[in-house]
Design a protein around this motif. Structure first.
Motif, PDB file in Angstrom:
ATOM      1  N   TYR A  75      -1.603 -47.829 -35.809  1.00 55.91           N
ATOM      2  CA  TYR A  75      -0.523 -48.748 -36.147  1.00 55.91           C
ATOM      3  C   TYR A  75      -0.804 -49.526 -37.428  1.00 55.91           C
ATOM      4  N   ASP A  76      -1.999 -50.103 -37.570  1.00 52.91           N
ATOM      5  CA  ASP A  76      -2.302 -50.898 -38.759  1.00 52.91           C
ATOM      6  C   ASP A  76      -2.114 -50.069 -40.032  1.00 52.91           C
ATOM      7  N   LYS A  77      -2.626 -48.854 -40.023  1.00 45.21           N
ATOM      8  CA  LYS A  77      -2.510 -47.990 -41.208  1.00 45.21           C
ATOM      9  C   LYS A  77      -1.046 -47.642 -41.484  1.00 45.21           C
ATOM     10  N   ALA A  78      -0.285 -47.352 -40.444  1.00 47.56           N
ATOM     11  CA  ALA A  78       1.124 -47.012 -40.625  1.00 47.56           C
ATOM     12  C   ALA A  78       1.905 -48.219 -41.141  1.00 47.56           C
ATOM     13  N   TYR A  79       1.654 -49.393 -40.597  1.00 49.54           N
ATOM     14  CA  TYR A  79       2.393 -50.588 -41.003  1.00 49.54           C
ATOM     15  C   TYR A  79       2.060 -50.978 -42.442  1.00 49.54           C
ATOM     16  N   GLY A  85       3.646 -48.442 -49.518  1.00 47.97           N
ATOM     17  CA  GLY A  85       4.434 -47.352 -50.094  1.00 47.97           C
ATOM     18  C   GLY A  85       5.764 -47.839 -50.647  1.00 47.97           C
ATOM     19  N   THR A  86       6.389 -48.773 -49.932  1.00 48.26           N
ATOM     20  CA  THR A  86       7.655 -49.342 -50.404  1.00 48.26           C
ATOM     21  C   THR A  86       7.435 -50.122 -51.700  1.00 48.26           C
ATOM     22  N   LEU A  87       6.331 -50.842 -51.779  1.00 46.59           N
ATOM     23  CA  LEU A  87       6.017 -51.572 -53.020  1.00 46.59           C
ATOM     24  C   LEU A  87       5.772 -50.608 -54.179  1.00 46.59           C
ATOM     25  N   ALA A 104       2.393 -42.671 -43.350  1.00 49.66           N
ATOM     26  CA  ALA A 104       2.877 -43.654 -42.376  1.00 49.66           C
ATOM     27  C   ALA A 104       3.883 -43.005 -41.425  1.00 49.66           C
ATOM     28  N   ALA A 105       4.790 -42.201 -41.970  1.00 50.27           N
ATOM     29  CA  ALA A 105       5.786 -41.521 -41.135  1.00 50.27           C
ATOM     30  C   ALA A 105       5.119 -40.551 -40.168  1.00 50.27           C
ATOM     31  N   ASP A 106       4.131 -39.818 -40.666  1.00 47.87           N
ATOM     32  CA  ASP A 106       3.482 -38.790 -39.851  1.00 47.87           C
ATOM     33  C   ASP A 106       2.647 -39.376 -38.714  1.00 47.87           C
ATOM     34  N   LEU A 107       2.184 -40.614 -38.860  1.00 49.24           N
ATOM     35  CA  LEU A 107       1.446 -41.245 -37.763  1.00 49.24           C
ATOM     36  C   LEU A 107       2.372 -41.500 -36.566  1.00 49.24           C
ATOM     37  N   ASP A 108       3.668 -41.702 -36.828  1.00 47.95           N
ATOM     38  CA  ASP A 108       4.687 -41.816 -35.779  1.00 47.95           C
ATOM     39  C   ASP A 108       4.338 -42.874 -34.733  1.00 47.95           C
ATOM     40  N   VAL A 122      11.049 -41.461 -47.146  1.00 54.00           N
ATOM     41  CA  VAL A 122      10.296 -40.281 -47.576  1.00 54.00           C
ATOM     42  C   VAL A 122      11.264 -39.176 -48.004  1.00 54.00           C
ATOM     43  N   GLY A 123      12.299 -38.955 -47.205  1.00 55.76           N
ATOM     44  CA  GLY A 123      13.283 -37.930 -47.555  1.00 55.76           C
ATOM     45  C   GLY A 123      13.986 -38.217 -48.863  1.00 55.76           C
ATOM     46  N   GLN A 124      14.350 -39.475 -49.096  1.00 55.47           N
ATOM     47  CA  GLN A 124      15.030 -39.843 -50.334  1.00 55.47           C
ATOM     48  C   GLN A 124      14.109 -39.702 -51.543  1.00 55.47           C
TER      49      GLN A 124
END
Length: 186
Positions: A75-79, A85-87, A104-108, A122-124
């Motif tokens: 969770y910590d790594k994904a969050y 990534g957004t930054l 982050a997406a792949d950690l689900d 990610v898709g965009q």
């Protein structure tokens, strides 16, 4: 015999997969934990967020980039990855943004809204970077995750297939986008 494409019914099966119904999506929302980051990661997130609020994006990135490589998958790594990534995307460092957001997406493991947002982003970004198959993969995952036939997402997928010259795959997504539009996009 005139047939309007906009009134032709399109089901998720026409897209090659099925979507969860609203009840299934609600159950999935309830079952996904909305967790909080660990205390040490929480401090870094707060510091980065303070910089972000002061429009000091690079300082925010520096705080999170220092923390990110040390985190165990979870969770910590994904969050942190979603935030970092957004930054990176905001400062147009798309290579780093896409790599970290994809991880982050792949950690689900994110909460439902955050997971949906990271799949879509990610898709965009993949579409923007001409990584068309990755775009299709993540946007399709978004459709299956949310159960929504979103006009914009369907258009992005149709565009990715078009760019790959997979014209037969364009049609169902373009038709679904037209059908899901509340009003025509000029």
């Amino acid at each position: 015999l005139a047939v309007s494409m906009a009134t032709t019914s399109v089901s998720a099966q026409d897209l090659g997969f099925s979507l969860p119904d609203q009840e299934t999506v609600e159950a999935a929302k309830q079952s996904r934990e909305n967790r909080t980051a660990s205390q040490s990661v929480g401090r870094a997130i707060m510091e980065a967020f303070e910089y972000y609020e002061e429009e000091q994006i690079q300082e925010s990135i520096n705080v999170l980039a220092e923390e990110y490589p040390e985190l165990d998958a979870g969770y910590d790594k994904a969050y942190v990855g979603r935030f970092l990534g957004t930054l990176y995307a905001q400062v147009e460092d798309i290579d780093n943004a896409l790599r970290i957001l994809k991880d982050a997406a792949d950690l689900d493991v994110l909460g439902w809204n955050d997971q949906a947002a990271v799949l879509k982003l990610v898709g965009q970004l993949a579409l923007q970077e001409e990584q068309y198959q990755m775009s299709v993969d993540y946007l399709t995952r978004w459709l299956k995750f949310t159960g929504q036939l979103d006009t914009q997402v369907l258009t992005f997928i149709a565009n990715a297939y078009y760019q790959q010259k997979e014209f037969a795959d364009v049609v169902p997504f373009a038709r679904a986008a037209l059908n899901s539009a509340k009003e025509p996009d000029k």
